[in-house]
Scaffold this motif. Structure first.
Motif, mmCIF file in Angstrom:
data_model
loop_
_atom_site.group_PDB
_atom_site.id
_atom_site.type_symbol
_atom_site.label_atom_id
_atom_site.label_comp_id
_atom_site.label_asym_id
_atom_site.label_seq_id
_atom_site.Cartn_x
_atom_site.Cartn_y
_atom_site.Cartn_z
ATOM 1 N N ALA A 135 48.940 -48.631 -30.241
ATOM 2 C CA ALA A 135 47.904 -47.627 -29.949
ATOM 3 C C ALA A 135 46.501 -48.226 -30.165
ATOM 4 O O ALA A 135 46.294 -49.055 -31.050
ATOM 5 C CB ALA A 135 48.094 -46.409 -30.844
ATOM 6 N N PRO A 136 45.539 -47.838 -29.329
ATOM 7 C CA PRO A 136 44.242 -48.529 -29.343
ATOM 8 C C PRO A 136 43.411 -48.371 -30.608
ATOM 9 O O PRO A 136 42.775 -49.339 -31.042
ATOM 10 C CB PRO A 136 43.517 -47.932 -28.124
ATOM 11 N N ASN A 137 43.358 -47.196 -31.211
ATOM 12 C CA ASN A 137 42.459 -47.052 -32.361
ATOM 13 C C ASN A 137 42.918 -47.851 -33.587
ATOM 14 O O ASN A 137 42.095 -48.554 -34.190
ATOM 15 C CB ASN A 137 42.228 -45.577 -32.675
ATOM 16 N N PRO A 138 44.193 -47.821 -33.943
ATOM 17 C CA PRO A 138 44.626 -48.710 -35.031
ATOM 18 C C PRO A 138 44.371 -50.181 -34.707
ATOM 19 O O PRO A 138 44.029 -50.968 -35.591
ATOM 20 C CB PRO A 138 46.135 -48.436 -35.142
ATOM 21 N N ARG A 171 41.846 -51.365 -33.081
ATOM 22 C CA ARG A 171 40.428 -51.663 -33.362
ATOM 23 C C ARG A 171 40.272 -52.135 -34.800
ATOM 24 O O ARG A 171 39.561 -53.094 -35.087
ATOM 25 C CB ARG A 171 39.559 -50.415 -33.156
ATOM 26 N N LEU A 199 54.445 -43.471 -33.757
ATOM 27 C CA LEU A 199 53.888 -42.388 -32.933
ATOM 28 C C LEU A 199 54.927 -41.869 -31.945
ATOM 29 O O LEU A 199 54.963 -40.668 -31.650
ATOM 30 C CB LEU A 199 52.645 -42.872 -32.186
ATOM 31 N N GLN A 201 53.418 -39.054 -37.037
ATOM 32 C CA GLN A 201 52.069 -38.613 -37.426
ATOM 33 C C GLN A 201 51.988 -37.103 -37.595
ATOM 34 O O GLN A 201 51.050 -36.593 -38.199
ATOM 35 C CB GLN A 201 51.018 -39.102 -36.403
ATOM 36 N N LYS A 202 52.983 -36.391 -37.041
ATOM 37 C CA LYS A 202 52.984 -34.932 -37.160
ATOM 38 C C LYS A 202 53.869 -34.441 -38.317
ATOM 39 O O LYS A 202 54.007 -33.235 -38.528
ATOM 40 C CB LYS A 202 53.437 -34.310 -35.835
ATOM 41 N N GLN A 205 46.274 -35.700 -38.202
ATOM 42 C CA GLN A 205 47.543 -36.232 -37.684
ATOM 43 C C GLN A 205 47.349 -37.350 -36.676
ATOM 44 O O GLN A 205 48.016 -37.393 -35.633
ATOM 45 C CB GLN A 205 48.395 -35.090 -37.088
ATOM 46 N N ARG A 206 46.402 -38.213 -36.959
ATOM 47 C CA ARG A 206 46.133 -39.366 -36.099
ATOM 48 C C ARG A 206 46.087 -40.624 -36.959
ATOM 49 O O ARG A 206 45.825 -40.563 -38.165
ATOM 50 C CB ARG A 206 44.789 -39.202 -35.388
ATOM 51 N N VAL A 207 46.298 -41.765 -36.306
ATOM 52 C CA VAL A 207 46.140 -43.056 -36.969
ATOM 53 C C VAL A 207 44.984 -43.803 -36.313
ATOM 54 O O VAL A 207 44.678 -43.530 -35.137
ATOM 55 C CB VAL A 207 47.440 -43.899 -36.877
ATOM 56 N N PRO A 208 44.332 -44.687 -37.049
ATOM 57 C CA PRO A 208 44.658 -45.177 -38.385
ATOM 58 C C PRO A 208 44.115 -44.271 -39.496
ATOM 59 O O PRO A 208 43.302 -43.385 -39.245
ATOM 60 C CB PRO A 208 43.923 -46.522 -38.415
ATOM 61 N N GLU A 251 39.464 -42.267 -39.174
ATOM 62 C CA GLU A 251 38.501 -42.665 -38.137
ATOM 63 C C GLU A 251 38.284 -44.187 -38.212
ATOM 64 O O GLU A 251 37.797 -44.713 -39.226
ATOM 65 C CB GLU A 251 37.160 -41.928 -38.243
ATOM 66 N N SER A 252 38.620 -44.833 -37.117
ATOM 67 C CA SER A 252 38.591 -46.307 -37.056
ATOM 68 C C SER A 252 37.265 -46.901 -37.530
ATOM 69 O O SER A 252 37.247 -47.849 -38.318
ATOM 70 C CB SER A 252 38.820 -46.771 -35.614
ATOM 71 N N ARG A 287 46.669 -40.064 -21.623
ATOM 72 C CA ARG A 287 47.338 -38.973 -22.325
ATOM 73 C C ARG A 287 47.710 -37.819 -21.393
ATOM 74 O O ARG A 287 48.673 -37.098 -21.655
ATOM 75 C CB ARG A 287 46.440 -38.450 -23.467
ATOM 76 N N MET A 329 52.581 -35.368 -27.270
ATOM 77 C CA MET A 329 51.360 -35.577 -28.060
ATOM 78 C C MET A 329 50.175 -34.854 -27.444
ATOM 79 O O MET A 329 49.322 -34.348 -28.161
ATOM 80 C CB MET A 329 51.049 -37.074 -28.161
HETATM 81 N N1 LIG Z 1 38.719 -40.969 -33.421
HETATM 82 C C1 LIG Z 1 39.924 -41.466 -34.021
HETATM 83 C C2 LIG Z 1 41.038 -41.384 -32.992
HETATM 84 C C3 LIG Z 1 42.403 -41.610 -33.596
HETATM 85 C C4 LIG Z 1 43.492 -41.417 -32.540
HETATM 86 O O1 LIG Z 1 43.357 -40.641 -31.587
HETATM 87 N N2 LIG Z 1 44.614 -42.110 -32.754
HETATM 88 C C5 LIG Z 1 45.737 -42.008 -31.842
HETATM 89 C C6 LIG Z 1 46.312 -43.387 -31.606
HETATM 90 S S1 LIG Z 1 45.160 -44.399 -30.721
HETATM 91 C C7 LIG Z 1 46.820 -41.131 -32.465
HETATM 92 O O2 LIG Z 1 46.987 -41.166 -33.653
HETATM 93 N N3 LIG Z 1 47.538 -40.366 -31.645
HETATM 94 C C8 LIG Z 1 48.612 -39.562 -32.105
HETATM 95 C C9 LIG Z 1 48.646 -38.207 -31.445
HETATM 96 O O3 LIG Z 1 47.858 -37.953 -30.535
HETATM 97 O O4 LIG Z 1 49.498 -37.413 -31.834
HETATM 98 C C10 LIG Z 1 39.711 -42.900 -34.522
HETATM 99 O O5 LIG Z 1 38.746 -43.542 -34.101
HETATM 100 O O6 LIG Z 1 40.476 -43.392 -35.368
#
Ligand SMILES: N[C@@H](CCC(=O)N[C@@H](CS)C(=O)NCC(=O)O)C(=O)O
Length: 203
Positions: free
Chosen positions: A9-12, A14, A33, A38-39, A50-53, A65-66, A113, A122
């Motif tokens: 996944a892109p944000n982790p 980063r 994921l 995450q949920k 419920q998001r990573v990282p 938040e990355s 998405r 998701m």
């Molecule tokens: N703004 C957040 C975005 C985090 C985000 O959206 N992470 C995605 C992976 S890239 C995630 O956890 N998705 C899981 C989901 O949508 O359930 C950041 O910069 O970390």
């Protein structure tokens, strides 16, 4: 300290690229994921969004938040400066990082998405029309980036910064979103090829 990570996944990614550039190693825990881990109640207790990282510190603080995570490490390890030095450079890097998030990474994420079958649990509800609305936005921004990159090697100037990390991750995320950088955006392709050769790009 523990970094909750999210595979491809892109944000982790980063954060992983940032840490690789800094030469910092952090213990990680994968969050699956695909299995919607995450949920789970256990992860929601760590990050209610419920998001990573997410980064859990030894004192119990959780930083999500990355960019917030990167800024935490930047304060502890200022060299090499990936958020800039001095008022002007810091502002320019912030400007480009935000532009790349708001006008490239997020629109690509909306397309992925809202179209990819694997995302239907998701992104609820998936709205294909929202994906279509974002397609021209990606191309419009790539054109802006193409014109801006003609005078400099990196997104925000003469040195590699966190804005290059957001840009690299966004462009690489175009492939699973079934998008491509147009041939005409030669400066973007040149810059992307250059930042992709850095060892951190494989993080
Ligand atoms: N703004 C957040 C975005 C985090 C985000 O959206 N992470 C995605 C992976 S890239 C995630 O956890 N998705 C899981 C989901 O949508 O359930 C950041 O910069 O970390």
């Amino acid at each position: 300290m523990k970094l909750y990570d999210g595979g491809r996944a892109p944000n982790p990614r980063r954060v992983r690229v940032y840490l690789a550039e800094k030469g910092i190693t952090v213990p990680t825990e994968p969050v699956d994921l695909g299995a919607l881990q995450q949920k789970s109640a256990a992860y929601a207790a760590i990050n209610p969004v419920q998001r990573v990282p997410a980064l859990a510190l030894d004192d119990g603080t959780v930083i999500a938040e990355s960019i917030a995570i990167c800024r935490y490490f930047e304060a502890l390890h200022p060299e090499p400066p990936l958020f800039g030095v001095g008022a002007r450079e810091i502002a320019e890097i912030e400007m480009w990082n935000r532009r790349l998030e708001l006008h490239l990474l997020f629109p690509i994420a909306h397309i992925f998405r809202n179209t990819h079958p694997a995302m239907k649990e998701m992104e609820v509800p998936q709205v294909p029309a929202w994906a279509e609305a974002n397609r021209p936005r990606v191309m419009e921004f790539l054109d802006i980036l193409y014109r801006d990159l003609k005078d400099r090697p990196f997104v925000a100037g003469d040195r590699y910064t966190v804005a290059d990390i957001t840009g690299l991750v966004a462009i690489d995320f175009m492939k699973p979103a079934k998008l491509a950088v147009p041939e005409t955006c030669a400066n973007v392709r040149r810059w992307h090829a250059a930042v992709s050769t850095r060892p951190s790009a494989s993080a």
